[in-house]
Write a protein that holds these residues in place. Structure first.
Motif: not given
Length: 367
Positions: A78, A81, A83, A86, A213, A222-223, A225-227, A229-230
């Protein structure tokens, strides 16, 4: 003869700690904290401690249950990145899901945010995530601590810890004593990796040169990193009605140690869990991790949740009704195995092999 200049006047700010920044953060997060109000707590901050009234929450003779946890090295992903919105949900989830497995409703939460230099915008994003996690878990955010400690952390780094207290009416707590051979094991689908195994995830990311990214190979919408950091799924609100109806004999939160080591934690001495690894399809993210690291199936079963974030033990006759109720509450329910007679432990077996963990599981768990 020249006069000596007066000695320099030191301030806390000169040492790297800004009281003004801390005050600004408290003012900024106050509305977020208020949004977590619930019966028993007004969710106001600024005092030396937070009050909670169990009677106002509807409890007659409650047992209090406490849990604390962190997010682990998922925080590093997190931070790197940028982010931060979350990981607060993860923090609440790791504590609240640990309470519900005791049969306890999470009532209130406190957080600890530590950093070298307080960046108000980052801290506010983190606390916003904590407030969202509290709303999902139905608990009030009644306090916390922001520690600015120059020299303790690298620039931009921070750490989190969470503390949650819940309650269950005396006699209604889950102890595992009701679990018996013949019961069915139901699994509630995870939302991703949750908050365990990230030291391995990060090692793979570095060694394999993942482009975080860019769209994920297993899900181009989905990126990556998004997957990764879910946030961890919070199961509290869907499970509470079934707990209060008495239809769940035991719950196991699948965290560090995976299926193999967490299920035995809620079993009595003469109950052995047998999990059928072929009973559900491995999520694409898990399959990606396994392929990227050439991870043996047994290692997967004790490192990752393998797509199952919570396991329930229920009577076979109740399995259908419990499944229907949980699906109506938004959960994906999987039949993952059964309870058999034998030494307390867990066996995961499937077409790829068989792996077991037995009564020595306590060595790696503090509770």
């Amino acid at each position: 003869m020249a006069e000596n200049p007066p000695p320099a006047a030191y301030t806390y700010a000169d040492a790297g700690v800004s009281i003004d920044a801390g005050n600004a953060l408290v003012k900024a997060i106050a509305p977020l904290v208020r949004s977590t109000r619930r019966p028993g707590a007004d969710a106001e901050i600024g005092g030396f401690g937070g009050f909670f009234d169990p009677k106002a929450a509807g409890y007659r003779d409650p047992l209090l249950v406490a849990a604390n946890d962190g997010v682990g090295t998922k925080l590093k992903l997190a931070i790197d990145s940028g982010r931060h919105d979350s990981v607060g949900i993860d923090l609440v989830a790791m504590c609240a899901n640990d309470l519900i497995v005791q049969g306890a409703e999470p009532l209130f939460f406190l957080d600890y945010f530590a950093t070298g230099k307080l960046e108000t915008g980052v801290a506010e994003q983190v606390v916003a995530g904590i407030a969202e996690g509290c709303r999902q878990a139905g608990c009030a955010l009644i306090g916390g601590e922001t520690a600015e400690m120059p020299g303790m952390y690298a620039p931009g780094d921070y750490d989190l810890a969470g503390f949650c207290v819940g309650a269950v009416e005396r006699g209604e707590q889950l102890t595992g004593e009701r679990v018996a051979p013949g019961m069915v094991l139901l699994g509630l689908a995870s939302s991703g990796v949750h908050s365990n195994g990230y030291s391995l995830v990060r090692r793979l990311a570095a060694d394999k040169g993942w482009k975080l990214e860019c769209p994920a190979l297993f899900d181009t919408d989905r990126l990556l990193i998004e997957a990764l950091l879910e946030p961890t799924r919070i199961y509290v609100k869907s499970l509470l009605p079934e707990l209060r109806a008495g239809r769940i004999a035991a719950l196991a939160h699948i965290t560090g140690g995976g299926l193999l080591e967490n299920i035995p934690r809620v079993l009595p001495r003469r109950a052995h869990a047998v999990v059928d690894a072929d009973a559900w399809e491995q999520p694409r993210l898990m399959a990606f991790l396994q392929a990227q690291g050439n991870i043996a199936p047994g290692e997967m079963a004790r490192t990752f949740n393998c797509g199952v974030g919570m396991v329930l033990a229920v009577e076979e006759g109740d399995a259908g009704a419990v499944t229907k109720a949980l699906e109506a509450a938004g959960e994906t329910v999987l039949t993952v195995g059964r309870i058999e007679e034998g030494a307390r432990g867990c066996t995961v077996r499937g077409s790829a092999g068989t792996w077991s963990a037995r009564e020595d599981w306590t060595a790696s768990h503090r509770g």
